[in-house]
Scaffold this active site. Sequence first.
Site, PDB file in Angstrom:
ATOM      1  N   CYS A  67      79.784 124.973  -6.465  1.00  0.00           N
ATOM      2  CA  CYS A  67      79.177 124.482  -7.710  1.00  0.00           C
ATOM      3  C   CYS A  67      78.761 123.027  -7.544  1.00  0.00           C
ATOM      4  O   CYS A  67      79.342 122.291  -6.747  1.00  0.00           O
ATOM      5  CB  CYS A  67      80.168 124.546  -8.875  1.00  0.00           C
ATOM      6  SG  CYS A  67      80.781 126.178  -9.263  1.00  0.00           S
ATOM      7  N   ASP A  68      77.774 122.632  -8.322  1.00  0.00           N
ATOM      8  CA  ASP A  68      77.396 121.225  -8.393  1.00  0.00           C
ATOM      9  C   ASP A  68      76.781 120.968  -9.760  1.00  0.00           C
ATOM     10  O   ASP A  68      76.079 121.833 -10.292  1.00  0.00           O
ATOM     11  CB  ASP A  68      76.402 120.842  -7.298  1.00  0.00           C
ATOM     12  CG  ASP A  68      76.275 119.338  -7.175  1.00  0.00           C
ATOM     13  OD1 ASP A  68      77.223 118.709  -6.655  1.00  0.00           O
ATOM     14  OD2 ASP A  68      75.267 118.786  -7.641  1.00  0.00           O
TER      15      ASP A  68
END
Length: 186
Positions: A67-68
Amino acid sequence: MLMLASASPARHRLLQQALIPHQVMVSGVDEETIHHLDPVRLVQHLAEAKAGVVRQQIEAALPVLGCDSVLEFDGTVFGKPATAVEASSRWQRMAGAWGLLHTGHCLLSVNGERLSETVTTRVLFSALSDSEIEAYVATGEPLLCAGGFALEGQGGLMVERLEGCFSNVIGLSLPLLRRWLLVINE
C-alpha cells in the site's frame, strides 16, 4: 494469513484491529525517487512495487499486500512533510479546504494473481487558527503521515468530514481488502 509490505504502524494496527492475521516486512522501496506520475498512478505504482519486492524476498506461501498513500491538495501531491516548517505551511493551505487522500493497494496472491486498485477519500479539513496549527505540528505527528495528518491520532481533531472510506485515510481500505481476501480464498 498475509504479509503486509509496509513500514506503516497505522496499517499494521488496522489489520490487528480487524483481526486479520498478518506479518510485516518492509520493502525498502525508495518512495522519493518517483515524482513524475499523477497522484493516483503514483500510489498504485508504489503499492505494486512494494508488494513485488516483498514477494521476491519471502519463501512463505502467503499473499502479499502493498500500500501507499498521498494527499492530493489543489493538484499537488503531499506525502510526509520533511520538516515542521513544511508541515505548518501545508496546514495553512489545507485548513478549511478539501483534499483527496489516495491509497494504492496491491495484493499478490499465492497463485500469482495480482489485484490492484486505488481508493480515494475526500477529506474536509477544519478551519484552524495559527495557534492550533502550531500546536499540532509541535506534536511531531504530522511528520509521520502522508498529507501531514493522522486521522487516528490528534489529526482526527482537525478533520471536519470524510466522503468515502474511513480506513483508507488511515492507510488501508479494509472493505477493499475484505473483498479481495474473499476472491483469493475461493
